[in-house]
Scaffold this motif. Structure first.
Motif, PDB file in Angstrom:
ATOM      1  N   MET A   1       0.838  -1.196   0.000  1.00 54.57           N
ATOM      2  CA  MET A   1       0.000   0.000   0.000  1.00 54.57           C
ATOM      3  C   MET A   1       0.877   1.253   0.000  1.00 54.57           C
ATOM      4  SD  MET A   1      -3.188  -0.896  -0.015  1.00 54.57           S
ATOM      5  CE  MET A   1      -4.017   0.578   0.601  1.00 54.57           C
ATOM      6  N   VAL A   2       0.493   2.246  -0.796  1.00 54.03           N
ATOM      7  CA  VAL A   2       1.202   3.508  -0.848  1.00 54.03           C
ATOM      8  C   VAL A   2       0.656   4.424   0.237  1.00 54.03           C
ATOM      9  CG1 VAL A   2       1.711   5.516  -2.286  1.00 54.03           C
ATOM     10  CG2 VAL A   2       1.590   3.234  -3.312  1.00 54.03           C
ATOM     11  N   ALA A   3       1.555   5.078   0.967  1.00 54.27           N
ATOM     12  CA  ALA A   3       1.137   5.957   2.052  1.00 54.27           C
ATOM     13  C   ALA A   3       0.224   7.061   1.527  1.00 54.27           C
ATOM     14  CB  ALA A   3       2.358   6.563   2.734  1.00 54.27           C
ATOM     15  N   ALA A   4      -0.770   7.427   2.332  1.00 54.18           N
ATOM     16  CA  ALA A   4      -1.767   8.419   1.909  1.00 54.18           C
ATOM     17  C   ALA A   4      -1.142   9.747   1.501  1.00 54.18           C
ATOM     18  CB  ALA A   4      -2.792   8.618   3.028  1.00 54.18           C
ATOM     19  N   PRO A   5      -0.151  10.302   2.248  1.00 57.40           N
ATOM     20  CA  PRO A   5       0.435  11.577   1.813  1.00 57.40           C
ATOM     21  C   PRO A   5       1.102  11.482   0.449  1.00 57.40           C
ATOM     22  CG  PRO A   5       0.956  11.142   4.119  1.00 57.40           C
ATOM     23  CD  PRO A   5       0.354   9.876   3.572  1.00 57.40           C
ATOM     24  N   LEU A   6       1.722  10.334   0.152  1.00 55.96           N
ATOM     25  CA  LEU A   6       2.363  10.158  -1.144  1.00 55.96           C
ATOM     26  C   LEU A   6       1.317  10.116  -2.257  1.00 55.96           C
ATOM     27  CD1 LEU A   6       4.991   9.716  -2.703  1.00 55.96           C
ATOM     28  CD2 LEU A   6       4.733   7.260  -2.292  1.00 55.96           C
ATOM     29  N   THR A   7       0.227   9.423  -2.015  1.00 57.56           N
ATOM     30  CA  THR A   7      -0.847   9.365  -3.008  1.00 57.56           C
ATOM     31  C   THR A   7      -1.437  10.746  -3.242  1.00 57.56           C
ATOM     32  OG1 THR A   7      -1.388   7.092  -2.373  1.00 57.56           O
ATOM     33  CG2 THR A   7      -3.073   8.319  -3.560  1.00 57.56           C
ATOM     34  N   THR A   8      -1.649  11.496  -2.178  1.00 56.20           N
ATOM     35  CA  THR A   8      -2.182  12.856  -2.302  1.00 56.20           C
ATOM     36  C   THR A   8      -1.248  13.727  -3.132  1.00 56.20           C
ATOM     37  OG1 THR A   8      -3.310  12.666  -0.171  1.00 56.20           O
ATOM     38  CG2 THR A   8      -2.927  14.890  -1.011  1.00 56.20           C
ATOM     39  N   TRP A   9       0.047  13.611  -2.883  1.00 60.46           N
ATOM     40  CA  TRP A   9       1.055  14.367  -3.645  1.00 60.46           C
ATOM     41  C   TRP A   9       1.000  13.999  -5.122  1.00 60.46           C
ATOM     42  CZ3 TRP A   9       5.893  12.256  -5.589  1.00 60.46           C
ATOM     43  CH2 TRP A   9       6.799  13.218  -6.059  1.00 60.46           C
ATOM     44  N   LEU A  10       0.882  12.724  -5.424  1.00 62.25           N
ATOM     45  CA  LEU A  10       0.823  12.275  -6.808  1.00 62.25           C
ATOM     46  C   LEU A  10      -0.449  12.756  -7.506  1.00 62.25           C
ATOM     47  CD1 LEU A  10       2.128   8.618  -6.401  1.00 62.25           C
ATOM     48  CD2 LEU A  10       3.280  10.451  -7.650  1.00 62.25           C
ATOM     49  N   LEU A  11      -1.553  12.760  -6.791  1.00 63.87           N
ATOM     50  CA  LEU A  11      -2.829  13.168  -7.378  1.00 63.87           C
ATOM     51  C   LEU A  11      -2.890  14.662  -7.671  1.00 63.87           C
ATOM     52  CD1 LEU A  11      -5.272  11.006  -5.243  1.00 63.87           C
ATOM     53  CD2 LEU A  11      -4.888  10.788  -7.715  1.00 63.87           C
ATOM     54  N   ASP A  12      -2.045  15.432  -7.015  1.00 61.51           N
ATOM     55  CA  ASP A  12      -1.995  16.875  -7.258  1.00 61.51           C
ATOM     56  C   ASP A  12      -1.111  17.112  -8.479  1.00 61.51           C
ATOM     57  OD1 ASP A  12      -2.123  19.626  -7.097  1.00 61.51           O
ATOM     58  OD2 ASP A  12      -0.657  19.777  -5.468  1.00 61.51           O
ATOM     59  N   SER A  13      -1.637  16.799  -9.656  1.00 61.94           N
ATOM     60  CA  SER A  13      -0.820  16.785 -10.865  1.00 61.94           C
ATOM     61  C   SER A  13      -1.677  17.029 -12.095  1.00 61.94           C
ATOM     62  CB  SER A  13      -0.092  15.438 -10.992  1.00 61.94           C
ATOM     63  OG  SER A  13      -1.009  14.368 -10.945  1.00 61.94           O
ATOM     64  N   ASP A  14      -0.999  17.150 -13.228  1.00 63.10           N
ATOM     65  CA  ASP A  14      -1.659  17.342 -14.516  1.00 63.10           C
ATOM     66  C   ASP A  14      -2.535  16.130 -14.835  1.00 63.10           C
ATOM     67  OD1 ASP A  14      -1.135  19.119 -17.223  1.00 63.10           O
ATOM     68  OD2 ASP A  14      -1.571  17.012 -17.697  1.00 63.10           O
ATOM     69  N   PRO A  15      -3.648  16.316 -15.559  1.00 65.71           N
ATOM     70  CA  PRO A  15      -4.492  15.166 -15.915  1.00 65.71           C
ATOM     71  C   PRO A  15      -3.736  14.032 -16.605  1.00 65.71           C
ATOM     72  CG  PRO A  15      -5.659  17.197 -16.406  1.00 65.71           C
ATOM     73  CD  PRO A  15      -4.266  17.589 -15.989  1.00 65.71           C
ATOM     74  N   ALA A  16      -2.677  14.359 -17.370  1.00 68.46           N
ATOM     75  CA  ALA A  16      -1.906  13.326 -18.073  1.00 68.46           C
ATOM     76  C   ALA A  16      -1.260  12.345 -17.111  1.00 68.46           C
ATOM     77  CB  ALA A  16      -0.840  13.974 -18.953  1.00 68.46           C
ATOM     78  N   LEU A  17      -0.920  12.825 -15.930  1.00 68.09           N
ATOM     79  CA  LEU A  17      -0.352  11.964 -14.897  1.00 68.09           C
ATOM     80  C   LEU A  17      -1.431  11.476 -13.937  1.00 68.09           C
ATOM     81  CD1 LEU A  17       2.031  10.736 -13.291  1.00 68.09           C
ATOM     82  CD2 LEU A  17       2.327  12.965 -12.200  1.00 68.09           C
ATOM     83  N   ARG A  18      -2.370  12.377 -13.592  1.00 69.50           N
ATOM     84  CA  ARG A  18      -3.333  12.060 -12.543  1.00 69.50           C
ATOM     85  C   ARG A  18      -4.201  10.858 -12.874  1.00 69.50           C
ATOM     86  NH1 ARG A  18      -5.000  16.777 -11.922  1.00 69.50           N
ATOM     87  NH2 ARG A  18      -7.050  16.793 -12.915  1.00 69.50           N
ATOM     88  N   TRP A  19      -4.615  10.703 -14.145  1.00 74.67           N
ATOM     89  CA  TRP A  19      -5.487   9.575 -14.459  1.00 74.67           C
ATOM     90  C   TRP A  19      -4.760   8.249 -14.238  1.00 74.67           C
ATOM     91  CZ3 TRP A  19      -4.815   5.697 -18.013  1.00 74.67           C
ATOM     92  CH2 TRP A  19      -3.896   5.885 -19.048  1.00 74.67           C
ATOM     93  N   GLN A  20      -3.453   8.240 -14.481  1.00 72.49           N
ATOM     94  CA  GLN A  20      -2.689   7.015 -14.272  1.00 72.49           C
ATOM     95  C   GLN A  20      -2.505   6.723 -12.783  1.00 72.49           C
ATOM     96  OE1 GLN A  20       0.609   6.387 -17.205  1.00 72.49           O
ATOM     97  NE2 GLN A  20       0.215   8.541 -17.698  1.00 72.49           N
ATOM     98  N   VAL A  21      -2.346   7.779 -12.001  1.00 67.50           N
ATOM     99  CA  VAL A  21      -2.274   7.604 -10.544  1.00 67.50           C
ATOM    100  C   VAL A  21      -3.599   7.056 -10.023  1.00 67.50           C
ATOM    101  CG1 VAL A  21      -1.939   8.780  -8.333  1.00 67.50           C
ATOM    102  CG2 VAL A  21      -0.548   9.436 -10.324  1.00 67.50           C
ATOM    103  N   GLN A  22      -4.684   7.607 -10.516  1.00 71.95           N
ATOM    104  CA  GLN A  22      -6.010   7.134 -10.085  1.00 71.95           C
ATOM    105  C   GLN A  22      -6.214   5.661 -10.438  1.00 71.95           C
ATOM    106  OE1 GLN A  22      -8.328  10.097 -12.170  1.00 71.95           O
ATOM    107  NE2 GLN A  22      -8.719  11.258 -10.292  1.00 71.95           N
ATOM    108  N   ARG A  23      -5.762   5.269 -11.611  1.00 67.54           N
ATOM    109  CA  ARG A  23      -5.938   3.875 -12.039  1.00 67.54           C
ATOM    110  C   ARG A  23      -5.001   2.924 -11.318  1.00 67.54           C
ATOM    111  NH1 ARG A  23      -4.074   2.278 -17.980  1.00 67.54           N
ATOM    112  NH2 ARG A  23      -2.090   2.568 -16.873  1.00 67.54           N
ATOM    113  N   ASP A  24      -3.707   3.318 -11.170  1.00 69.77           N
ATOM    114  CA  ASP A  24      -2.676   2.369 -10.765  1.00 69.77           C
ATOM    115  C   ASP A  24      -2.184   2.512  -9.331  1.00 69.77           C
ATOM    116  OD1 ASP A  24      -2.739   1.371 -13.378  1.00 69.77           O
ATOM    117  OD2 ASP A  24      -1.229   2.816 -14.051  1.00 69.77           O
ATOM    118  N   VAL A  25      -2.490   3.626  -8.684  1.00 69.24           N
ATOM    119  CA  VAL A  25      -2.018   3.832  -7.308  1.00 69.24           C
ATOM    120  C   VAL A  25      -3.185   3.897  -6.329  1.00 69.24           C
ATOM    121  CG1 VAL A  25      -0.689   5.300  -5.749  1.00 69.24           C
ATOM    122  CG2 VAL A  25       0.055   5.019  -8.126  1.00 69.24           C
ATOM    123  N   SER A  26      -4.133   4.803  -6.561  1.00 71.00           N
ATOM    124  CA  SER A  26      -5.283   4.893  -5.654  1.00 71.00           C
ATOM    125  C   SER A  26      -6.379   3.916  -6.029  1.00 71.00           C
ATOM    126  CB  SER A  26      -5.826   6.328  -5.614  1.00 71.00           C
ATOM    127  OG  SER A  26      -6.214   6.775  -6.902  1.00 71.00           O
TER     128      SER A  26
END
Length: 320
Positions: A1-26
């Protein structure tokens, strides 16, 4: 599991990155990340690149180099990254829906020629890496690239891989060229189902890398070069064990196979590069003219590299 603060940091990003974080991390539901992915065409770096397209379908007026490019600049300032192929690579890797580029394949067929021998764009040329990106971009945009795919099958070297220096007489494969060739063949197989010939070519190229543990010389077992664990984004053409492991992760998902145990030492290098806070650090990127910067400077934590690292290790660890 990825720590919540790290996931939050990753999600605060451009849509080009954020959709992949949503799919593969959160691991959000498909309707969530798909909605974010649709925004790549209208917001952020995706929309910025789309707006720079020329009326003839190209970017910067050229296929691989900008129009009017002074090739002496490569020696002094590096390869420019603004022309059509590099721009299409970025948009495709960011997950842009091909519908946003409707008509581009036809425009490039009519208007774009390779700087090498003035060859037609979708026919490819003689460089393995350029041809691979053309295959990937072609199947994405709906162009006919079967001829280039056949070229890859025919130009495999005796040791199983590819080398862009084959035109200079090289008969030994290159890590860089082989990985880039594999990416194009995998994209073709994913899009079309592939053929016995493309699957055999992929298998031989994969074996070339796996028998070398993704980073070792076959003759001595020593690392092939310092760049094997030098991680950067954008990757451009450059090989690293993270870049290679991401290919094998995608191949595993498509083929329905488990990770190959010969990757263990490469995975250890990736894991060792992870910082105590869970991030990966940007290395020195390749120099050269670009439309705009898409990631952090060298020495800072990269959200893109962190996504790639998490994705690879999660895949690997799921089978342990």
């Amino acid at each position: 599991m990825v720590a919540a603060p790290l996931t939050t940091w990753l999600l605060d990003s451009d849509p080009a990155l954020r959709w992949q974080v949503q799919r593969d991390v959160s691991h959000d539901p498909p309707e969530v990340w798909q909605q974010t992915r649709e925004r790549v065409a209208t917001e952020g770096i995706g929309a910025r690149l789309l707006a720079l397209q020329d009326a003839d379908g190209q970017w910067a007026g050229g296929a691989f180099f900008p129009a009017g490019f002074d090739f002496d600049e490569v020696e002094t300032a590096g390869q420019p990254w603004t022309a059509t192929t590099w721009t299409l690579n970025s948009l495709r890797e960011w997950g842009l829906d091909a519908a946003a580029l409707r008509g581009t394949a036809e425009l490039l067929a009519a208007n774009s020629r390779w700087e090498y021998d003035d060859l037609p764009y979708w026919g490819g040329e003689v460089d393995c890496c350029i041809n691979s990106w053309t295959v990937s971009n072609g199947v994405w945009l709906g162009a006919d690239v079967d001829g280039i795919v056949d070229w890859f099958v025919e130009h495999r070297l005796p040791d199983g891989g590819w080398n862009c220096e084959w035109v200079e007489g090289s008969t030994r494969s290159s890590f860089h060229s082989t990985l880039n060739a594999l990416k194009g063949l995998l994209d073709y197989d994913v899009a079309t189902g592939g053929t016995d010939a493309t699957r055999a070519a992929r298998h031989s190229g994969e074996e070339y890398l796996l028998t070398r543990s993704l980073f070792r010389r076959l003759s001595t077992g020593e690392p092939v070069a310092p760049w094997v664990d030098h991680f950067t984004n954008p990757t451009r053409w450059r090989y690293s064990v993270l870049n290679a492991a991401e290919y094998f992760r995608r191949k595993s998902v498509f083929d329905g196979t488990a990770p190959d145990p010969r990757m263990a030492d490469a995975i250890a290098l990736i894991r060792a590069a992870r910082q105590p806070d869970g991030t990966w650090i940007q290395g020195d990127t390749l120099p050269g003219r670009e439309w705009f910067t898409v990631d952090v400077p060298a020495g800072e934590a990269s959200k893109w590299l962190t996504l790639f690292g998490i994705r690879v290790l999660d895949w690997w660890d799921a089978y342990r």
